[in-house]
Design a protein around this motif. Structure first.
Motif, short mmCIF file in Angstrom:
data_model
loop_
_atom_site.label_atom_id
_atom_site.label_comp_id
_atom_site.label_asym_id
_atom_site.label_seq_id
_atom_site.Cartn_x
_atom_site.Cartn_y
_atom_site.Cartn_z
N MET A 1 -35.79 -54.91 -152.14
CA MET A 1 -34.83 -55.88 -151.65
C MET A 1 -35.54 -56.88 -150.75
N GLU A 2 -35.11 -58.10 -150.83
CA GLU A 2 -35.68 -59.13 -149.98
C GLU A 2 -34.75 -59.38 -148.81
N GLY A 3 -35.31 -59.88 -147.70
CA GLY A 3 -34.51 -60.23 -146.54
C GLY A 3 -33.56 -61.37 -146.85
N ASN A 4 -32.52 -61.51 -146.07
CA ASN A 4 -31.51 -62.52 -146.27
C ASN A 4 -31.61 -63.55 -145.17
N SER A 5 -31.39 -64.83 -145.48
CA SER A 5 -31.49 -65.89 -144.49
C SER A 5 -30.29 -65.93 -143.56
N LEU A 6 -29.17 -65.34 -143.94
CA LEU A 6 -27.99 -65.31 -143.09
C LEU A 6 -28.08 -64.14 -142.12
N LYS A 7 -27.86 -64.42 -140.85
CA LYS A 7 -27.87 -63.37 -139.84
C LYS A 7 -26.57 -62.57 -139.95
N VAL A 8 -26.67 -61.27 -139.71
CA VAL A 8 -25.50 -60.39 -139.80
C VAL A 8 -25.30 -59.69 -138.45
N GLU A 9 -24.06 -59.65 -138.00
CA GLU A 9 -23.67 -58.86 -136.84
C GLU A 9 -22.64 -57.85 -137.31
N ILE A 10 -22.70 -56.64 -136.76
CA ILE A 10 -21.73 -55.61 -137.11
C ILE A 10 -20.93 -55.27 -135.86
N HIS A 11 -19.60 -55.33 -135.99
CA HIS A 11 -18.69 -55.00 -134.90
C HIS A 11 -17.79 -53.86 -135.36
N PHE A 12 -17.22 -53.15 -134.40
CA PHE A 12 -16.33 -52.03 -134.70
C PHE A 12 -14.99 -52.24 -134.01
N THR A 13 -13.91 -51.89 -134.68
CA THR A 13 -12.62 -51.84 -134.01
C THR A 13 -12.61 -50.57 -133.15
N LYS A 14 -11.74 -50.53 -132.17
CA LYS A 14 -11.63 -49.33 -131.33
C LYS A 14 -11.23 -48.12 -132.19
N TYR A 15 -10.37 -48.37 -133.17
CA TYR A 15 -9.95 -47.31 -134.07
C TYR A 15 -11.15 -46.73 -134.83
N ALA A 16 -12.01 -47.61 -135.34
CA ALA A 16 -13.20 -47.17 -136.07
C ALA A 16 -14.13 -46.38 -135.14
N GLU A 17 -14.29 -46.84 -133.91
CA GLU A 17 -15.15 -46.14 -132.96
C GLU A 17 -14.67 -44.71 -132.75
N LYS A 18 -13.35 -44.53 -132.63
CA LYS A 18 -12.79 -43.18 -132.46
C LYS A 18 -13.07 -42.32 -133.69
N GLN A 19 -12.90 -42.91 -134.87
CA GLN A 19 -13.13 -42.15 -136.10
C GLN A 19 -14.60 -41.76 -136.25
N ILE A 20 -15.50 -42.66 -135.89
CA ILE A 20 -16.93 -42.41 -136.05
C ILE A 20 -17.36 -41.24 -135.18
N LYS A 21 -16.78 -41.11 -134.00
CA LYS A 21 -17.12 -40.00 -133.10
C LYS A 21 -16.79 -38.64 -133.71
N LYS A 22 -15.83 -38.62 -134.64
CA LYS A 22 -15.38 -37.37 -135.24
C LYS A 22 -16.02 -37.07 -136.60
N LEU A 23 -16.90 -37.96 -137.06
CA LEU A 23 -17.50 -37.78 -138.38
C LEU A 23 -18.47 -36.60 -138.41
N PRO A 24 -18.55 -35.93 -139.56
CA PRO A 24 -19.61 -34.93 -139.73
C PRO A 24 -20.97 -35.62 -139.62
N PRO A 25 -22.00 -34.92 -139.12
CA PRO A 25 -23.31 -35.55 -138.91
C PRO A 25 -23.89 -36.23 -140.15
N HIS A 26 -23.75 -35.63 -141.33
CA HIS A 26 -24.33 -36.23 -142.53
C HIS A 26 -23.61 -37.53 -142.92
N GLU A 79 -15.31 -59.03 -143.81
CA GLU A 79 -16.44 -59.95 -143.66
C GLU A 79 -15.91 -61.34 -143.31
N THR A 80 -16.47 -61.94 -142.27
CA THR A 80 -16.14 -63.32 -141.93
C THR A 80 -17.43 -64.08 -141.72
N ILE A 86 -22.90 -63.95 -140.54
CA ILE A 86 -21.89 -63.12 -141.20
C ILE A 86 -21.51 -62.03 -140.21
N ILE A 87 -20.21 -61.91 -139.94
CA ILE A 87 -19.72 -60.87 -139.04
C ILE A 87 -19.05 -59.81 -139.90
#
Length: 98
Positions: A1-26, A79-80, A86-87
């Motif tokens: 894969m080649e790099g992309n010229s568009l910068k990407v930022e990743i954000h989380f909703t509070k709901y997603a943050e709560k769910q991620i804390k409960k995920l199995p390690p794998h 995606e926005t 790209i966010i």
């Protein structure tokens, strides 16, 4: 894969943050792999990776996308664009119900 010229930022909703804390390690590790790939190669290049099954959603989830972390778990994101940025907003990470 080649790099992309568009910068990407990743954000989380509070709901997603709560769910991620409960995920199995794998599953948490799979999420981190996907995020690192998106930041390194760009969202559009990672979408081409068949293993993630990145696909648009329909109905009430129109404009959202889904990525498989394994057979059961999914990341739902929106995606926005802001110029050359790209966010990726992770809305939730959950067990897909069949």
């Amino acid at each position: 894969m080649e790099g992309n010229s568009l910068k990407v930022e990743i954000h989380f909703t509070k709901y997603a943050e709560k769910q991620i804390k409960k995920l199995p390690p794998h599953i948490h590790e799979s999420l981190l792999v996907w995020m690192k790939d998106v930041l390194r190669y760009g969202l559009y290049e990672v979408r081409k990776t068949k293993g993630f099954h990145d696909e648009p959603l329909h109905g009430i989830r129109q404009n959202q996308r889904s990525v498989r972390l394994n057979k059961a778990y999914r990341v739902i994101y929106l995606e926005t664009k802001n110029g050359d940025l790209i966010i990726v907003s992770i809305l939730e990470v959950n067990k897909h119900e069949y």
